[in-house]
Write a protein that holds these residues in place. Structure first.
Motif, mmCIF file in Angstrom:
data_model
loop_
_atom_site.group_PDB
_atom_site.id
_atom_site.type_symbol
_atom_site.label_atom_id
_atom_site.label_comp_id
_atom_site.label_asym_id
_atom_site.label_seq_id
_atom_site.Cartn_x
_atom_site.Cartn_y
_atom_site.Cartn_z
ATOM 1 N N THR A 1 0.657 -1.272 -0.046
ATOM 2 C CA THR A 1 -0.063 0.102 0.062
ATOM 3 C C THR A 1 0.954 1.318 0.102
ATOM 4 N N ALA A 2 1.808 1.203 0.899
ATOM 5 C CA ALA A 2 2.798 2.537 0.837
ATOM 6 C C ALA A 2 3.386 2.768 -0.377
ATOM 7 N N VAL A 3 3.929 1.485 -0.890
ATOM 8 C CA VAL A 3 4.639 1.667 -2.340
ATOM 9 C C VAL A 3 3.585 2.294 -3.468
ATOM 10 N N THR A 4 2.413 1.821 -3.268
ATOM 11 C CA THR A 4 1.592 2.319 -4.504
ATOM 12 C C THR A 4 1.165 3.630 -4.156
ATOM 13 N N PHE A 5 1.108 4.080 -2.800
ATOM 14 C CA PHE A 5 0.764 5.359 -2.849
ATOM 15 C C PHE A 5 1.814 6.550 -3.020
ATOM 16 N N TYR A 6 3.129 5.768 -2.655
ATOM 17 C CA TYR A 6 4.487 6.724 -3.169
ATOM 18 C C TYR A 6 4.616 6.582 -4.916
ATOM 19 N N PHE A 7 4.107 5.692 -5.499
ATOM 20 C CA PHE A 7 4.116 5.854 -6.940
ATOM 21 C C PHE A 7 3.226 6.911 -7.364
ATOM 22 N N TYR A 52 1.949 9.391 -5.727
ATOM 23 C CA TYR A 52 2.319 10.927 -5.403
ATOM 24 C C TYR A 52 3.586 11.244 -6.312
ATOM 25 N N GLU A 53 4.470 10.309 -6.443
ATOM 26 C CA GLU A 53 5.550 10.771 -6.924
ATOM 27 C C GLU A 53 5.327 11.075 -8.492
ATOM 28 N N TYR A 54 4.311 10.071 -9.127
ATOM 29 C CA TYR A 54 4.002 10.286 -10.593
ATOM 30 C C TYR A 54 2.718 11.191 -10.718
#
Length: 317
Positions: free
Chosen positions: A269-275, A277-279
């Motif tokens: 979940t954290a990795v998904t939200f990171y990407f 937000y990042e993109y």
């Protein structure tokens, strides 16, 4: 009781032939595959021969040797006691019968342990016994390992549970209370001394008389024989001990699965939200993000649920 036939198992022979065939395939493939690679090909062929082919050939040789030794042992024992006498003795004096994972039976009489495909042992010649554990793809396989006064060792009753091992060890101890029981440094040292004593000729083991019916009657009326010799087996080998061990295993596995489920759900979940937000994920793709989170919840939530159920089931025991 069904017919008892004394014939060593052919499984070692099958294993030996299989290992030889696989070894030949490896060697032939290496020779033909690297034939045109010059010096590098020779080195590669030698490496394959040493690290793959040679071990398989050794396993094959040991398998054939085991088959030959088992056959030699059975022939010697049959000649010593007489096949008809052994069969009659089994039919009239069997105290315990173990049926193995392959369907083969091992008979524990009041004088002998008889595995018709493997070994015939007199309780008096057994000096040391303990639980033997081997690993296989299907799990841990337990058996009763016995070492004789002459230093030879045998394994019987493959696939036993701890409870069954406790029962047969108690039976062996009943008929020979001088057997060393348990795989410990002290027992191993004592066994080494016993073997040395036997080889020096200081220990004589009389052969039991299977036709000595009067002796059985005398023993049956003698309190020294009717009172069973008690062997202190580990608590975890008892039915209650095994039950508690299984419950503990379920609780431990349950905790591991629950922690794993939570960890990977949080991580993914954290990795998904990171990407996202990042993109700078656009608003029209938010349903995709929600679908990913829902998928993680189903997958890792299911893992957590399985772990919780295992933990709860183990806690009930």
């Amino acid at each position: 009781m069904e017919n008892i036939k004394f014939k060593s198992s052919i499984l070692p022979v099958v294993l030996g032939i299989l290992m030889l065939v696989i070894a030949a395939i490896f060697e032939l493939t290496a020779v033909l595959g690297f034939a045109e690679d010059g010096e590098d090909g020779v080195i590669a062929t030698i490496a394959i021969s040493v690290f793959f082919v040679l071990p398989m050939v050794l396993v094959s040789i040991l398998s054939f040797w085991s088959y030959a030794e088992t056959g030699k042992h059975l022939r010697r024992k049959l000649k010593e006691y007489g096949e008809a006498k052994i069969i009659s003795h089994i039919k009239t004096h069997t105290a315990y019968t173990y049926k193995g994972i392959t369907g083969a039976k091992t008979y524990f009489t009041d004088k002998l342990i008889v595995d018709p495909k493997n070994v015939i042992l007199d309780y008096k010649e057994i000096s040391y016994m303990y639980k033997s554990v081997s690993s296989a793809r299907t799990g841990r396989i337990q058996s009763l390992a016995v070492e004789l006064w002459d230093g030879s060792s045998w394994s019987v009753c493959s696939g036993m549970t701890n409870v069954q091992l406790g029962e047969v060890m108690q039976l062996c101890y009943k008929y020979n209370p001088h057997i060393l029981c348990g795989y410990t440094k002290e027992n191993m040292a004592a066994q080494k001394q016993r073997v040395a004593e036997f080889k020096r000729g200081n220990k004589i083991i009389p052969r039991p008389d299977l036709e000595e019916e009067k002796a059985y009657a005398a023993q049956a009326s003698n309190p020294a024989y009717t009172e069973e010799k008690k062997l202190q087996v580990p608590y975890e080998w008892t039915p209650q001990g095994e039950k508690e061990a299984r419950a503990k295993g379920k609780k431990t596995m349950g905790i591991i699965l629950m922690i794993t489920g939570v960890f990977f759900f949080v991580l993914m979940t954290a990795v998904t939200f990171y990407f996202a937000y990042e993109y700078h994920m656009p608003s029209n793709e938010i349903p995709i993000l929600i679908a990913f989170i829902a998928g993680f919840m189903v997958a890792f939530g299911g893992l957590f649920l399985v772990g919780f159920l295992l933990f709860r089931e183990g806690k009930k025991k």
